[in-house]
Design a protein around this motif. Structure first.
Motif, PDB file in Angstrom:
ATOM      1  N   LEU A  48       0.825  -1.207   0.000  1.00  0.00           N
ATOM      2  CA  LEU A  48       0.000   0.000   0.000  1.00  0.00           C
ATOM      3  C   LEU A  48       0.861   1.261   0.000  1.00  0.00           C
ATOM      4  CD1 LEU A  48      -2.821  -1.139   2.431  1.00  0.00           C
ATOM      5  CD2 LEU A  48      -2.943  -0.934  -0.062  1.00  0.00           C
ATOM      6  N   GLN A  49       1.927   1.262   0.778  1.00  0.00           N
ATOM      7  CA  GLN A  49       2.859   2.404   0.784  1.00  0.00           C
ATOM      8  C   GLN A  49       3.400   2.663  -0.609  1.00  0.00           C
ATOM      9  OE1 GLN A  49       4.905   2.285   5.166  1.00  0.00           O
ATOM     10  NE2 GLN A  49       6.265   2.167   3.463  1.00  0.00           N
ATOM     11  N   GLU A  50       3.806   1.587  -1.297  1.00  0.00           N
ATOM     12  CA  GLU A  50       4.357   1.725  -2.650  1.00  0.00           C
ATOM     13  C   GLU A  50       3.340   2.322  -3.605  1.00  0.00           C
ATOM     14  OE1 GLU A  50       5.831  -2.141  -3.803  1.00  0.00           O
ATOM     15  OE2 GLU A  50       7.271  -2.178  -2.143  1.00  0.00           O
ATOM     16  N   LYS A  51       2.049   2.094  -3.333  1.00  0.00           N
ATOM     17  CA  LYS A  51       0.971   2.649  -4.165  1.00  0.00           C
ATOM     18  C   LYS A  51       0.620   4.078  -3.767  1.00  0.00           C
ATOM     19  CE  LYS A  51      -1.402  -1.645  -5.264  1.00  0.00           C
ATOM     20  NZ  LYS A  51      -2.692  -1.998  -5.798  1.00  0.00           N
ATOM     21  N   GLY A  52       1.270   4.598  -2.734  1.00  0.00           N
ATOM     22  CA  GLY A  52       0.991   5.946  -2.282  1.00  0.00           C
ATOM     23  C   GLY A  52      -0.173   6.064  -1.319  1.00  0.00           C
ATOM     24  N   ILE A  53      -0.627   4.948  -0.781  1.00  0.00           N
ATOM     25  CA  ILE A  53      -1.737   4.939   0.179  1.00  0.00           C
ATOM     26  C   ILE A  53      -1.203   5.311   1.566  1.00  0.00           C
ATOM     27  CG2 ILE A  53      -3.456   3.462   1.332  1.00  0.00           C
ATOM     28  CD1 ILE A  53      -4.240   3.755  -1.523  1.00  0.00           C
ATOM     29  N   ASP A  54      -1.928   6.159   2.272  1.00  0.00           N
ATOM     30  CA  ASP A  54      -1.622   6.518   3.659  1.00  0.00           C
ATOM     31  C   ASP A  54      -2.077   5.362   4.542  1.00  0.00           C
ATOM     32  OD1 ASP A  54      -1.306   7.616   6.177  1.00  0.00           O
ATOM     33  OD2 ASP A  54      -2.881   9.122   5.939  1.00  0.00           O
ATOM     34  N   VAL A  55      -1.132   4.516   4.968  1.00  0.00           N
ATOM     35  CA  VAL A  55      -1.474   3.304   5.712  1.00  0.00           C
ATOM     36  C   VAL A  55      -0.879   3.338   7.111  1.00  0.00           C
ATOM     37  CG1 VAL A  55       0.463   1.987   4.726  1.00  0.00           C
ATOM     38  CG2 VAL A  55      -1.509   0.765   5.660  1.00  0.00           C
ATOM     39  N   THR A  56      -1.675   2.922   8.082  1.00  0.00           N
ATOM     40  CA  THR A  56      -1.235   2.719   9.459  1.00  0.00           C
ATOM     41  C   THR A  56      -1.322   1.227   9.728  1.00  0.00           C
ATOM     42  OG1 THR A  56      -2.072   4.869  10.174  1.00  0.00           O
ATOM     43  CG2 THR A  56      -1.698   3.217  11.891  1.00  0.00           C
ATOM     44  N   ALA A  57      -0.210   0.647  10.159  1.00  0.00           N
ATOM     45  CA  ALA A  57      -0.151  -0.776  10.460  1.00  0.00           C
ATOM     46  C   ALA A  57      -0.185  -0.961  11.967  1.00  0.00           C
ATOM     47  CB  ALA A  57       1.129  -1.381   9.889  1.00  0.00           C
TER      48      ALA A  57
END
Length: 157
Positions: A48-57
């Protein structure tokens, strides 16, 4: 109830192309501010990060949190889903992530928490495993033991 089952280490560190179709589909559907619940090694968060998505794990395991940080997941929290605050457009619960609910009795608590953290118009993307095959006899009939309320409730150690 089950024979000992171990997930191959490579499964936890796989890339997008090595993921099952259902996981790839969920990752493709993730939009907006995304929460990766029970993120483990962070393989979904990294995609998701690589796709530019703001992700919280998030994960409750300190070792998982450390592993994700070392792998480059930018926003990682050692956090229990049921006490998390904030708002998310997508809540991702892959690799049987819905298992954090534990029992049918905890479903209302789970849905209340989703109501608290899911942004209006948001989406929950999760998968689960059907383990009815464990109760299948030689004729293909499923026989759930009478003492079980729900055959999907199990503790994993």
């Amino acid at each position: 109830m089950f024979e000992e089952d171990e997930i191959p280490l490579t499964t936890l560190f796989r890339k997008y192309k090595a993921m099952p179709e259902i996981e790839r589909k969920a990752l493709d559907m993730a939009t907006g501010k995304t929460l990766d619940v029970g993120a483990g090694s962070g393989c979904h968060s990294l995609v998701l990060q690589e796709k530019g998505i703001d992700v919280t794990a998030i994960d409750i395991s300190p070792l998982s949190v450390q592993t994700m940080k070392e792998r480059g997941v930018k926003n990682v929290l050692e956090q229990d889903f049921f006490t998390l605050e904030g708002q998310f457009d997508t809540i991702l619960m892959l690799m049987n992530g819905i298992g954090i609910v534990g029992t049918l009795e905890r479903l209302p608590k789970f849905f209340r928490q989703l109501d608290n953290i899911l942004a209006p118009g948001g989406q929950v993307l999760c998968d689960s495993s059907d383990i009815s095959y464990v109760f299948e006899d030689e004729n293909g009939m499923i026989g759930i033991p009478n003492e079980m309320d729900y055959y999907g409730e199990h503790s994993f150690h």
